[in-house]
Design an enzyme around this catalytic site. Structure first.
Site, short mmCIF file in Angstrom:
data_model
loop_
_atom_site.label_atom_id
_atom_site.label_comp_id
_atom_site.label_asym_id
_atom_site.label_seq_id
_atom_site.Cartn_x
_atom_site.Cartn_y
_atom_site.Cartn_z
N ASP A 1 -5.89 4.76 57.14
CA ASP A 1 -6.78 5.93 57.14
C ASP A 1 -6.90 6.56 58.52
O ASP A 1 -6.67 5.91 59.54
CB ASP A 1 -8.18 5.51 56.68
CG ASP A 1 -8.25 5.27 55.18
OD1 ASP A 1 -7.18 5.23 54.54
OD2 ASP A 1 -9.36 5.13 54.65
N ASP A 2 -7.33 7.81 58.51
CA ASP A 2 -7.82 8.55 59.69
C ASP A 2 -6.74 9.14 60.60
O ASP A 2 -7.06 9.73 61.62
CB ASP A 2 -8.78 7.71 60.57
CG ASP A 2 -10.02 7.28 59.81
OD1 ASP A 2 -10.17 7.68 58.64
OD2 ASP A 2 -10.82 6.54 60.38
N HIS B 1 -7.91 12.81 53.06
CA HIS B 1 -9.08 12.07 53.57
C HIS B 1 -10.08 13.06 54.20
O HIS B 1 -10.72 12.75 55.19
CB HIS B 1 -8.60 11.03 54.59
CG HIS B 1 -9.58 9.93 54.90
ND1 HIS B 1 -10.34 9.30 53.96
CD2 HIS B 1 -9.93 9.35 56.09
CE1 HIS B 1 -11.10 8.37 54.55
NE2 HIS B 1 -10.87 8.39 55.84
N HIS C 1 -13.61 14.61 58.20
CA HIS C 1 -14.17 13.25 58.21
C HIS C 1 -15.60 13.27 58.74
O HIS C 1 -15.98 12.49 59.62
CB HIS C 1 -13.30 12.33 59.08
CG HIS C 1 -13.37 10.88 58.69
ND1 HIS C 1 -14.44 10.09 59.03
CD2 HIS C 1 -12.52 10.10 58.00
CE1 HIS C 1 -14.23 8.86 58.58
NE2 HIS C 1 -13.08 8.85 57.93
N HIS D 1 -6.42 1.04 59.55
CA HIS D 1 -6.50 2.33 60.25
C HIS D 1 -5.35 2.47 61.24
O HIS D 1 -5.13 1.56 62.04
CB HIS D 1 -7.84 2.46 60.98
CG HIS D 1 -9.00 2.54 60.03
ND1 HIS D 1 -9.60 1.42 59.52
CD2 HIS D 1 -9.63 3.61 59.50
CE1 HIS D 1 -10.58 1.81 58.69
NE2 HIS D 1 -10.62 3.13 58.66
ZN LIG Z 1 -11.82 7.25 57.35
#
Ligand SMILES: [Zn+2]
Length: 256
Positions: A73-74, A124, A128, A219
């Protein structure tokens, strides 16, 4: 299984608590206790994606086949993603990346590289935002749409798979996902790599938690994660696991 234990535990503790407070309190105090419990349950439902309280997300597969889906993620992130890609390429481990739209705008070539190397790209949100859980349906949709557009501009594909920031879910998010025909993806193994830096002990803990059909949350924005991801990949391989993308794991379409 773990969820069932948690749920039964909560139910037992809750019942004992209610009986106790009923016995000891005035009706008004008792009402307050009930309200408090209700709020706690709602809050727990918001922050535990595996709970499937407001919407049903795909968090893991019930299977005996040794499949595992690594998810990052991210990103895409100029500090961390490149080295993660090297590890995945080296070990032929197709994975899934849930990217942030604003990061895509900054690291377009990197997103294209993730895609070209055969990994899945998921949504995502655009920013965020810490306030994502408080947004109304229209704003949630905008967050998802903008991210999809940023991805489309880079790889000419629009994702169908969505992972909410922090795994937060609520009725507005559920509505937005439904309106957009997207699918919500959670996880059932959390690495906590944002809380403690990944290390040998963490890999050991992860290995205990991974079961066939597991979806592991990692991540790629964290520098230094690559070495530990490699250790994890090697361990999983040695145990006979096959790495699959989320679309293969759940037999869902990745893009529109
Ligand atoms: Zn995230």
């Amino acid at each position: 299984m773990k969820f069932k234990v948690t749920a039964i535990g909560t139910l037992v503790v809750g019942t004992v608590f209610i009986l106790w407070s009923w016995y000891h309190s005035t009706p008004w105090e008792w009402l307050l206790v009930i309200l408090l419990l209700f709020v706690l349950i709602l809050a727990y439902g918001s922050f535990s994606i595996g709970f499937n309280f407001y919407l049903s997300s795909l968090n893991g597969k019930n299977t005996t086949e040794k499949l595992v889906a690594l998810t990052f993620d991210d990103g895409p992130d100029s500090a961390g993603t490149e080295s993660i890609l090297e590890v995945l390429q080296k070990h032929q481990a197709p994975s899934s990346f849930f990217v942030i739209g604003s990061q895509v705008l900054k690291n377009r070539a990197l997103l294209q590289k993730i895609h070209e190397q055969g990994h899945l790209i998921g949504n995502h949100t655009q920013n965020h935002s810490n306030l994502f859980g408080t947004m109304g349906v229209a704003r949630v949709q905008k967050e998802i749409e903008n991210c999809n557009q940023a991805i489309f501009d880079a790889i000419a594909k629009k994702p169908r798979l969505f992972r909410p920031p922090f795994g937060v879910t609520n009725p507005n998010i559920a509505r937005a996902i439904k309106n957009m025909g997207m699918e919500c993806i959670g996880w059932n193994v959390r690495s906590l790599d944002t809380v403690v830096s990944l290390n040998e002990k963490l890999v050991k803990n992860l290995m205990v938690k991974v079961q066939p059909g597991a979806v592991v949350l990692l991540h790629d924005r964290l520098k230094g994660n690559a070495a530990v991801v490699e250790a994890l990949v090697i361990e999983l391989k040695n145990k006979g696991y096959r790495f699959v993308r989320i679309d293969e794991m759940f037999d869902v379409k990745a893009y529109e």
